[in-house]
Design a protein around this motif. Structure first.
Motif, PDB file in Angstrom:
ATOM      1  N   PHE A  17       0.874  -1.169   0.000  1.00  0.00           N
ATOM      2  CA  PHE A  17       0.000   0.000   0.000  1.00  0.00           C
ATOM      3  C   PHE A  17       0.907   1.213   0.000  1.00  0.00           C
ATOM      4  N   ARG A  18       0.663   2.093  -0.980  1.00  0.00           N
ATOM      5  CA  ARG A  18       1.579   3.197  -1.234  1.00  0.00           C
ATOM      6  C   ARG A  18       0.849   4.521  -1.364  1.00  0.00           C
ATOM      7  N   VAL A  19       1.607   5.563  -1.110  1.00  0.00           N
ATOM      8  CA  VAL A  19       1.208   6.927  -1.444  1.00  0.00           C
ATOM      9  C   VAL A  19       2.249   7.367  -2.455  1.00  0.00           C
ATOM     10  N   GLY A  20       1.814   7.589  -3.678  1.00  0.00           N
ATOM     11  CA  GLY A  20       2.782   7.817  -4.740  1.00  0.00           C
ATOM     12  C   GLY A  20       3.577   6.537  -4.913  1.00  0.00           C
ATOM     13  N   LYS A  21       4.884   6.641  -4.822  1.00  0.00           N
ATOM     14  CA  LYS A  21       5.737   5.456  -4.955  1.00  0.00           C
ATOM     15  C   LYS A  21       6.250   4.951  -3.604  1.00  0.00           C
ATOM     16  N   LYS A  22       5.829   5.596  -2.519  1.00  0.00           N
ATOM     17  CA  LYS A  22       6.351   5.253  -1.197  1.00  0.00           C
ATOM     18  C   LYS A  22       5.435   4.251  -0.489  1.00  0.00           C
ATOM     19  N   ILE A  23       6.016   3.154  -0.048  1.00  0.00           N
ATOM     20  CA  ILE A  23       5.274   2.119   0.680  1.00  0.00           C
ATOM     21  C   ILE A  23       5.128   2.529   2.141  1.00  0.00           C
ATOM     22  N   PHE A  24       3.904   2.403   2.662  1.00  0.00           N
ATOM     23  CA  PHE A  24       3.710   2.604   4.098  1.00  0.00           C
ATOM     24  C   PHE A  24       3.246   1.326   4.782  1.00  0.00           C
ATOM     25  N   ALA A  25       2.808   0.332   4.004  1.00  0.00           N
ATOM     26  CA  ALA A  25       2.380  -0.939   4.592  1.00  0.00           C
ATOM     27  C   ALA A  25       2.420  -2.038   3.534  1.00  0.00           C
ATOM     28  N   THR A  26       2.656  -3.253   4.010  1.00  0.00           N
ATOM     29  CA  THR A  26       2.509  -4.428   3.153  1.00  0.00           C
ATOM     30  C   THR A  26       1.639  -5.433   3.887  1.00  0.00           C
ATOM     31  N   TYR A  27       1.018  -6.312   3.103  1.00  0.00           N
ATOM     32  CA  TYR A  27       0.181  -7.367   3.664  1.00  0.00           C
ATOM     33  C   TYR A  27       0.669  -8.711   3.144  1.00  0.00           C
ATOM     34  N   ASP A  28       0.945  -9.599   4.076  1.00  0.00           N
ATOM     35  CA  ASP A  28       1.387 -10.961   3.775  1.00  0.00           C
ATOM     36  C   ASP A  28       0.220 -11.891   4.105  1.00  0.00           C
ATOM     37  N   SER A  29      -0.548 -12.271   3.079  1.00  0.00           N
ATOM     38  CA  SER A  29      -1.749 -13.085   3.309  1.00  0.00           C
ATOM     39  C   SER A  29      -1.404 -14.489   3.806  1.00  0.00           C
ATOM     40  N   ASN A  31       0.880 -15.402   5.905  1.00  0.00           N
ATOM     41  CA  ASN A  31       1.127 -15.376   7.352  1.00  0.00           C
ATOM     42  C   ASN A  31       0.153 -14.489   8.117  1.00  0.00           C
ATOM     43  N   ASN A  32      -0.826 -13.907   7.421  1.00  0.00           N
ATOM     44  CA  ASN A  32      -1.789 -12.979   8.024  1.00  0.00           C
ATOM     45  C   ASN A  32      -1.073 -11.917   8.861  1.00  0.00           C
ATOM     46  N   ARG A  33      -0.113 -11.262   8.196  1.00  0.00           N
ATOM     47  CA  ARG A  33       0.729 -10.292   8.882  1.00  0.00           C
ATOM     48  C   ARG A  33       0.888  -9.038   8.030  1.00  0.00           C
ATOM     49  N   ALA A  34       0.878  -7.911   8.699  1.00  0.00           N
ATOM     50  CA  ALA A  34       1.166  -6.634   8.050  1.00  0.00           C
ATOM     51  C   ALA A  34       2.565  -6.202   8.451  1.00  0.00           C
ATOM     52  N   CYS A  35       3.160  -5.385   7.607  1.00  0.00           N
ATOM     53  CA  CYS A  35       4.423  -4.734   7.924  1.00  0.00           C
ATOM     54  C   CYS A  35       4.206  -3.263   7.617  1.00  0.00           C
ATOM     55  N   ILE A  36       4.418  -2.404   8.613  1.00  0.00           N
ATOM     56  CA  ILE A  36       4.160  -0.980   8.445  1.00  0.00           C
ATOM     57  C   ILE A  36       5.407  -0.160   8.770  1.00  0.00           C
ATOM     58  N   LYS A  37       5.449   1.043   8.229  1.00  0.00           N
ATOM     59  CA  LYS A  37       6.573   1.961   8.445  1.00  0.00           C
ATOM     60  C   LYS A  37       6.200   2.963   9.536  1.00  0.00           C
ATOM     61  N   LEU A  38       6.881   2.871  10.664  1.00  0.00           N
ATOM     62  CA  LEU A  38       6.666   3.803  11.770  1.00  0.00           C
ATOM     63  C   LEU A  38       7.943   4.591  12.033  1.00  0.00           C
ATOM     64  N   SER A  39       7.805   5.713  12.690  1.00  0.00           N
ATOM     65  CA  SER A  39       8.998   6.390  13.198  1.00  0.00           C
ATOM     66  C   SER A  39       9.544   5.503  14.327  1.00  0.00           C
ATOM     67  N   ILE A  40      10.798   5.649  14.642  1.00  0.00           N
ATOM     68  CA  ILE A  40      11.385   4.837  15.722  1.00  0.00           C
ATOM     69  C   ILE A  40      10.670   5.094  17.063  1.00  0.00           C
ATOM     70  N   PRO A  41      10.385   6.362  17.427  1.00  0.00           N
ATOM     71  CA  PRO A  41       9.648   6.576  18.686  1.00  0.00           C
ATOM     72  C   PRO A  41       8.260   5.902  18.679  1.00  0.00           C
ATOM     73  N   ASN A  42       7.540   5.992  17.558  1.00  0.00           N
ATOM     74  CA  ASN A  42       6.226   5.338  17.496  1.00  0.00           C
ATOM     75  C   ASN A  42       6.357   3.825  17.516  1.00  0.00           C
ATOM     76  N   GLN A  43       7.379   3.300  16.860  1.00  0.00           N
ATOM     77  CA  GLN A  43       7.616   1.861  16.899  1.00  0.00           C
ATOM     78  C   GLN A  43       7.837   1.409  18.340  1.00  0.00           C
ATOM     79  N   ASP A  44       8.656   2.136  19.083  1.00  0.00           N
ATOM     80  CA  ASP A  44       8.922   1.797  20.492  1.00  0.00           C
ATOM     81  C   ASP A  44       7.635   1.782  21.312  1.00  0.00           C
ATOM     82  N   ILE A  45       6.787   2.763  21.094  1.00  0.00           N
ATOM     83  CA  ILE A  45       5.530   2.857  21.856  1.00  0.00           C
ATOM     84  C   ILE A  45       4.591   1.703  21.511  1.00  0.00           C
TER      85      ILE A  45
END
Length: 105
Positions: A17-29, A31-45
Motif C-alpha cells: 500500500f503506497r502513497v505515490g511510490k512510497k510504501i507505508f504498509a505491506t500485507y502478507d496473506s 502469514n496474516n501479517r502486516a508490515c508498516i513503516k513507523l517512526s522509531i519513537p512510534n515503533q517503540d511505543i
C-alpha cells in the motif's frame, strides 16, 4: 485504501500500500501479517503493547521503523492507529493534514 491517494500494488509475494511510490504498509496473506513503516519513537511505543503481536522487523529494516503486526491477534483500533501513523510517515504533508482535520471532528 481509505487513505487519500493510496494505491495497492504487488511487492514481491506480498501486497503493498503506497502513497505515490512510497510504501507505508505491506500485507502478507500467507502469514496474516502486516508490515508498516513507523517512526522509531512510534515503533517503540506500539511495541510496548505486546511484542508477540507488534514488533520490529528483526534486521536493518526494523531499525528503520519497519514493524510487523500479527493481524490475527491485534485489536482493530490499535491496528487502525498504527496504520494511520504509518501512512503519515510517507504521505505528503497536505494529505496528513486531511487526516488530522478529520480526527478533530
Amino acid at each position: 485504501m481509505s487513505f487519500a491517494e493510496t494505491n495497492e500494488q504487488p511487492h514481491f509475494e506480498k501486497t503493498s500500500f503506497r502513497v505515490g511510490k512510497k510504501i507505508f504498509a505491506t500485507y502478507d496473506s500467507k502469514n496474516n501479517r502486516a508490515c508498516i513503516k513507523l517512526s522509531i519513537p512510534n515503533q517503540d511505543i506500539f511495541c510496548l503493547y505486546d511484542k508477540s503481536i507488534i514488533f520490529p522487523v528483526p534486521n536493518k529494516w526494523g531499525k528503520q521503523g519497519w514493524t510487523f503486526i500479527d493481524l490475527s491477534k491485534i485489536k482493530k483500533q490499535l491496528f487502525t492507529d498504527a496504520l494511520t501513523l504509518a501512512y503519515g510517515e510517507v504521505a505528503p504533508k497536505k494529505l496528513t493534514n486531511l487526516i488530522k482535520s478529520k480526527e478533530k471532528k
